[in-house]
Design a protein around this motif. Structure first.
Motif, short mmCIF file in Angstrom:
data_model
loop_
_atom_site.label_atom_id
_atom_site.label_comp_id
_atom_site.label_asym_id
_atom_site.label_seq_id
_atom_site.Cartn_x
_atom_site.Cartn_y
_atom_site.Cartn_z
N THR A 1 4.40 5.06 -12.63
CA THR A 1 3.94 3.82 -12.51
C THR A 1 4.32 2.42 -11.51
O THR A 1 5.50 1.93 -11.92
N PRO A 2 3.63 2.30 -10.28
CA PRO A 2 4.01 0.70 -9.77
C PRO A 2 4.84 -0.03 -10.03
O PRO A 2 3.71 -0.44 -11.30
N GLU A 3 5.53 -0.57 -10.12
CA GLU A 3 6.46 -1.80 -10.68
C GLU A 3 5.84 -2.98 -9.64
O GLU A 3 6.78 -3.44 -9.34
N MET A 4 4.39 -4.14 -10.19
CA MET A 4 4.97 -4.81 -9.59
C MET A 4 5.30 -6.51 -9.73
O MET A 4 4.52 -6.96 -8.91
N ASN A 5 5.80 -6.30 -11.25
CA ASN A 5 6.48 -8.23 -11.43
C ASN A 5 7.98 -8.11 -10.55
O ASN A 5 8.47 -7.57 -10.71
N PRO A 6 7.17 -9.44 -10.07
CA PRO A 6 8.72 -9.32 -9.29
C PRO A 6 9.62 -9.88 -10.29
O PRO A 6 10.71 -10.73 -9.59
N LYS A 7 9.26 -10.54 -11.93
CA LYS A 7 10.69 -10.84 -12.37
C LYS A 7 11.52 -9.53 -13.26
O LYS A 7 12.37 -10.48 -13.74
N SER A 8 10.70 -8.86 -13.04
CA SER A 8 11.96 -7.30 -13.25
C SER A 8 12.76 -7.02 -11.80
O SER A 8 12.85 -6.61 -10.77
N GLY A 9 14.03 -6.61 -12.41
CA GLY A 9 14.21 -5.94 -11.13
C GLY A 9 14.78 -4.62 -11.18
O GLY A 9 14.61 -3.98 -10.31
N ARG A 10 13.66 -4.13 -11.39
CA ARG A 10 12.72 -2.67 -11.06
C ARG A 10 11.23 -2.96 -10.03
O ARG A 10 10.78 -1.93 -9.72
N PHE A 11 11.19 -3.77 -9.47
CA PHE A 11 10.22 -4.50 -8.93
C PHE A 11 9.75 -3.97 -7.94
O PHE A 11 11.22 -3.48 -6.65
N ALA B 1 0.67 -1.27 -0.48
CA ALA B 1 0.00 0.10 -0.02
C ALA B 1 0.81 1.02 0.20
O ALA B 1 0.54 1.84 -0.78
N MET B 2 1.71 1.53 0.59
CA MET B 2 3.07 2.38 0.45
C MET B 2 3.79 2.85 -0.51
O MET B 2 3.45 4.00 -0.85
N TYR B 3 3.74 1.77 -1.18
CA TYR B 3 4.59 1.59 -2.20
C TYR B 3 4.19 2.48 -3.35
O TYR B 3 3.51 3.24 -4.61
N ILE B 4 2.98 1.16 -3.41
CA ILE B 4 1.74 2.38 -4.36
C ILE B 4 1.34 3.78 -4.45
O ILE B 4 1.40 4.37 -5.08
N GLY B 5 1.13 4.03 -2.73
CA GLY B 5 0.59 5.45 -2.48
C GLY B 5 1.69 6.15 -2.97
O GLY B 5 1.60 7.61 -3.45
N VAL B 6 2.97 6.49 -2.68
CA VAL B 6 4.70 6.95 -2.97
C VAL B 6 4.54 6.73 -4.80
O VAL B 6 4.68 7.94 -4.91
N SER B 7 4.02 5.95 -5.21
CA SER B 7 4.55 6.23 -6.71
C SER B 7 3.14 6.84 -7.34
O SER B 7 3.55 7.68 -8.43
N ASP B 8 1.84 6.95 -7.15
CA ASP B 8 1.32 7.52 -7.24
C ASP B 8 1.17 9.22 -6.91
O ASP B 8 1.59 9.95 -7.64
N ALA B 9 2.15 9.24 -5.57
CA ALA B 9 2.06 10.52 -5.64
C ALA B 9 3.08 11.25 -6.21
O ALA B 9 3.12 12.55 -6.11
N LEU B 10 4.51 10.25 -6.58
CA LEU B 10 5.39 10.64 -7.81
C LEU B 10 5.46 10.53 -9.15
O LEU B 10 5.74 11.36 -10.26
N GLY B 11 3.78 10.32 -9.23
CA GLY B 11 3.22 10.05 -10.63
C GLY B 11 4.08 9.53 -11.38
O GLY B 11 4.51 8.98 -12.36
#
Length: 327
Positions: free
Chosen positions: A204-214, A192-202
């Motif tokens: 896109t949340p990266e929720m794919n654990p396969k990605s190095g940007r997860f 929840a915190m990660y999605i909220g911070v991502s939205d506040a910064l404009g």
């Protein structure tokens, strides 16, 4: 990362401990005063009676030896010792202070009405929750401890404690209950915190654990995110799912074999240095092409991990180092 499990279980205590951590960072003497406080000493005596670890965090245990070595350096000995005290010394107070304050407050909140056996289990749970474990008490020999520290894991006791805490989630009793509540809370609150911070910064949340940007966000030229064992296991799961050929799991290649990649990320600096020299490449497989590449690689193996962002090839980050020193 040493306070993540506390965040998942008691966000209020995590917040209080984190605030104290910054106070200890700004003035390390406040941590000494905290430990010397008669009320806290009495509390620590009770906690220690039931097996709790007091005033210790493994990644900073080399500080005294480092200070002595710096003091013996010709000409600049005193200046070098002072520099270590003002950087690594502050980090030690911050890191150790957070874990101690967290354990103290968790003990106060959870120890009432417990039997001696339950208090022993509580002491063990709080130690594991904050990344502490006594390998000597586990009966592990000095030789094995030295081999683990030199060759196997970057922080063997912290790693062992973290995995033991994850393992407790599959147990019964208080230890299992606390581990499940902590991990579930961390996953829910962290997401929840990660999605909220991502939205506040404009972003896109990266929720794919396969990605190095997860579960990371873009800060300047760097991707920044929270680590820890739960995160590492999620990445491992994502990499295992992405394996198309099962034979890759048998390869002795840390880039193709998810298990080797996972374990290599937790190896001791000496092991990483040997592999890097043999491969002539860094952790990501980027080849060393200039003397500067070799210098950055060696520096990354001998300086505290909290300031390693100062040696990034693309763009050294003073801000990143300052944030990591603060914990």
């Amino acid at each position: 990362i040493q306070g993540l499990s506390v965040l998942g279980r008691r966000p209020d205590i995590w917040a209080k401990s984190t605030l104290q951590q910054f106070r200890f960072l700004i003035n390390p003497k406040t941590f000494t005063k905290y430990m010397a406080n008669p009320e806290n000493q009495a509390l620590h005596a009770v906690m220690a009676k039931f097996g709790s670890t007091i005033g210790y965090f493994e990644p900073t245990e080399a500080l005294p030896a480092l200070e002595k070595l710096a003091a013996k350096t010709p000409v600049i000995g005193n200046a070098a010792k002072t520099a270590i005290e003002q950087t690594y010394g502050r980090a030690e107070a911050a890191f150790t202070g957070l874990t101690q304050v967290a354990r103290d407050n968790m003990w106060k909140a959870m120890s009432k009405g417990r039997t001696p056996e339950q208090l022993q289990e509580l002491a063990r749970t709080l130690d594991l929750m904050t990344g502490n474990i006594s390998t000597r008490a586990l009966g592990i020999s000095t030789t094995q401890r030295e081999v683990e520290s030199a060759w196997l894991f970057f922080s063997p006791r912290f790693t062992r404690a973290s995995f033991a805490f994850i393992g407790d989630a599959f147990r019964g009793g208080m230890a299992g209950t606390e581990a499940r509540k902590s991990i579930a809370g961390l996953m829910a609150a962290g997401t929840a915190m990660y999605i909220g911070v991502s939205d506040a910064l404009g972003q896109t949340p990266e929720m794919n654990p396969k990605s190095g940007r997860f579960m990371t966000i873009q800060i300047g030229d760097q991707r920044v995110g929270v680590g820890g064992v739960v995160y590492s296991l999620a990445r491992l799961g994502g990499n295992l799912v992405s394996v198309e050929n099962p034979s890759d799991l048998l390869k002795v290649d840390r880039f193709d074999n998810p298990f080797l990649k996972f374990m290599y990320g937790k190896t001791a600096p000496l092991t990483g240095a040997v592999v890097g020299f043999a491969e002539r490449a860094d952790y990501l497989g980027r080849p060393f092409e200039t003397p500067g590449d070799w210098l950055r690689f060696v520096a990354g193996k001998v300086v505290p991990f909290s300031v390693q962002s100062l040696f990034e090839k693309e763009k050294p980050s003073v801000t990143g180092a300052a944030v990591q020193v603060a914990g």
